[in-house]
Design an enzyme around this catalytic site. Structure first.
Site, short mmCIF file in Angstrom:
data_model
loop_
_atom_site.label_atom_id
_atom_site.label_comp_id
_atom_site.label_asym_id
_atom_site.label_seq_id
_atom_site.Cartn_x
_atom_site.Cartn_y
_atom_site.Cartn_z
CG ASP A 1 -1.82 1.20 1.28
OD1 ASP A 1 -1.72 2.06 0.39
OD2 ASP A 1 -2.63 1.28 2.24
CE1 TYR B 1 -5.30 11.79 -10.49
CE2 TYR B 1 -5.49 13.57 -12.08
CZ TYR B 1 -5.16 12.26 -11.78
OH TYR B 1 -4.66 11.44 -12.77
CE LYS C 1 -1.46 11.55 -11.05
NZ LYS C 1 -0.62 10.35 -11.16
P1 NAD Z 1 -6.32 2.57 -12.62
O1 NAD Z 1 -7.23 2.89 -11.50
O2 NAD Z 1 -6.80 1.66 -13.70
O3 NAD Z 1 -4.94 2.00 -12.07
C1 NAD Z 1 -4.32 2.57 -10.94
C2 NAD Z 1 -3.69 1.45 -10.12
O4 NAD Z 1 -3.05 2.04 -8.99
C3 NAD Z 1 -4.73 0.44 -9.59
O5 NAD Z 1 -4.38 -0.88 -9.93
C4 NAD Z 1 -4.70 0.67 -8.08
O6 NAD Z 1 -4.95 -0.50 -7.31
C5 NAD Z 1 -3.27 1.18 -7.88
N1 NAD Z 1 -3.20 1.88 -6.60
C6 NAD Z 1 -4.05 2.82 -6.12
N2 NAD Z 1 -3.73 3.15 -4.86
C7 NAD Z 1 -2.66 2.37 -4.53
C8 NAD Z 1 -1.90 2.25 -3.33
N3 NAD Z 1 -2.22 2.93 -2.21
N4 NAD Z 1 -0.87 1.37 -3.33
C9 NAD Z 1 -0.57 0.63 -4.44
N5 NAD Z 1 -1.28 0.72 -5.60
C10 NAD Z 1 -2.31 1.58 -5.63
O7 NAD Z 1 -5.89 3.98 -13.23
P2 NAD Z 1 -5.07 4.37 -14.53
O8 NAD Z 1 -5.94 5.26 -15.34
O9 NAD Z 1 -4.39 3.23 -15.14
O10 NAD Z 1 -3.99 5.33 -13.84
C11 NAD Z 1 -2.59 5.05 -13.85
C12 NAD Z 1 -1.86 6.36 -13.58
O11 NAD Z 1 -2.11 7.28 -14.66
C13 NAD Z 1 -2.33 7.07 -12.31
O12 NAD Z 1 -1.22 7.64 -11.64
C14 NAD Z 1 -3.24 8.15 -12.85
O13 NAD Z 1 -3.34 9.24 -11.97
C15 NAD Z 1 -2.54 8.51 -14.13
N6 NAD Z 1 -3.37 9.17 -15.13
C16 NAD Z 1 -4.51 8.58 -15.58
C17 NAD Z 1 -5.28 9.24 -16.51
C18 NAD Z 1 -6.57 8.67 -17.04
O14 NAD Z 1 -7.33 9.42 -17.68
N7 NAD Z 1 -6.86 7.40 -16.82
C19 NAD Z 1 -4.89 10.50 -16.99
C20 NAD Z 1 -3.70 11.07 -16.52
C21 NAD Z 1 -2.95 10.39 -15.59
#
Ligand code: NAD
Length: 258
Positions: free
Chosen positions: A41, A150, A154
């Site tokens: 975590d 958020y 970032k």
């Molecule tokens: P997602 O929710 O599909 O995947 C995120 C993963 O992070 C999940 O598997 C979750 O279990 C894990 N996670 C969350 N909290 C955690 C913790 N405390 N310890 C360990 N693992 C943890 O989301 P995604 O869209 O694949 O996002 C991946 C990254 O990209 C993130 O950092 C997100 O902020 C960033 N991002 C996403 C988008 C979008 O539009 N999806 C846009 C810009 C940036």
């Protein structure tokens, strides 16, 4: 074959990156809350220590690549968002850096976001993050709310990458450190918000008129990890269907101010 650690590897962008790298013959060590080699975590100091121990053991002390992808969207409590998105990511990068220093053509990539330029700032959160004050950042986040925390988390992460990438600890040790800043990407994180975000209009224009895919971001991450990206250092690469260009076409690149 390279050995690459990916946080957030159980879902979305992290999972797509894992699949792409494994299909090319690389070994991936996943870190997440479930369904991975290292269950940890990243919201807590104890979980971050578990992550370091687990990855170190799994890779025998040597990493060639690292992607800090674990993150939480604004549907979660603000203090949790800042702890995972900034402090969890920075602990991942900092604490696994010595393993990268022993790797082959080592490269690390953090995932920022284009929300950094489309959402109003929450300066107290960003400045507490960059001052390494997690308690202060959590208090400021709670006051400001998750929607603004958020992008603030970032923004701090992108700035941390740019500050550190050029330092002796990183590029001085031959480790390339960069960030990607995706726009709206279709993943479980954004499933509920996608239609609403695409309908925002002028405040969040998407010239390509669609969300991106996790596979598209995975392709960029795999490239930045590869030796072909050998001249990237401290870049924040926006990948957002044109949003950043539409909003800031004339602002960037900017010449040195006097
Ligand atoms: P997602 O929710 O599909 O995947 C995120 C993963 O992070 C999940 O598997 C979750 O279990 C894990 N996670 C969350 N909290 C955690 C913790 N405390 N310890 C360990 N693992 C943890 O989301 P995604 O869209 O694949 O996002 C991946 C990254 O990209 C993130 O950092 C997100 O902020 C960033 N991002 C996403 C988008 C979008 O539009 N999806 C846009 C810009 C940036």
């Amino acid at each position: 074959m390279s050995t690459i650690a990916i946080t957030g590897a159980a879902s979305g962008i992290g999972l797509a990156t894992r699949k792409l790298l494994e299909a090319s013959g690389h070994r991936v060590i996943g870190v997440d809350l479930r369904d991975v080699e290292v269950v940890a975590d990243l919201a807590t100091p104890a979980g971050r220590a578990t992550m370091v121990d687990g990855v170190s053991l799994a890779c025998d002390g040597v990493l060639d690549g690292l992607v800090a992808a674990a993150g939480l969207f604004s549907s979660y409590p603000a203090e949790l968002v800042v702890s995972v998105n900034y402090f969890g990511a920075v602990a991942t990068l900092n604490d696994l850096r010595p393993l990268l220093a022993k790797g082959e053509s080592p490269s690390a990539v953090a995932i920022s976001s284009n929300s950094t330029i489309v959402t109003p700032p929450l300066p107290d959160v960003t400045s507490c993050c960059l001052a390494d004050d997690e308690d202060g950042a959590r208090v400021a986040a709670e006051k400001g709310g998750s929607d603004l925390t958020y992008p603030a988390s970032k923004l701090a992460l992108a700035r941390w990458v740019r500050r550190n990438a050029v330092e002796p600890d990183w590029i001085g040790e031959g480790i390339r450190l960069n960030a990607v800043a995706p726009g709206l990407i279709s993943t479980p994180m954004t499933a509920e918000a996608e239609a609403r975000i695409l309908a925002v209009g002028d405040r969040f224009p998407v010239p390509m008129a669609r969300a991106g895919t996790a596979d598209e971001v995975a392709g960029l991450l795999a490239y930045l990890l590869s030796p072909e990206a050998s001249f990237f250092c401290g870049s924040v690469v926006f990948m957002d269907g044109g949003t950043e260009a539409a909003l800031r076409g004339e602002d960037w690149p900017a010449p040195l101010s006097a």
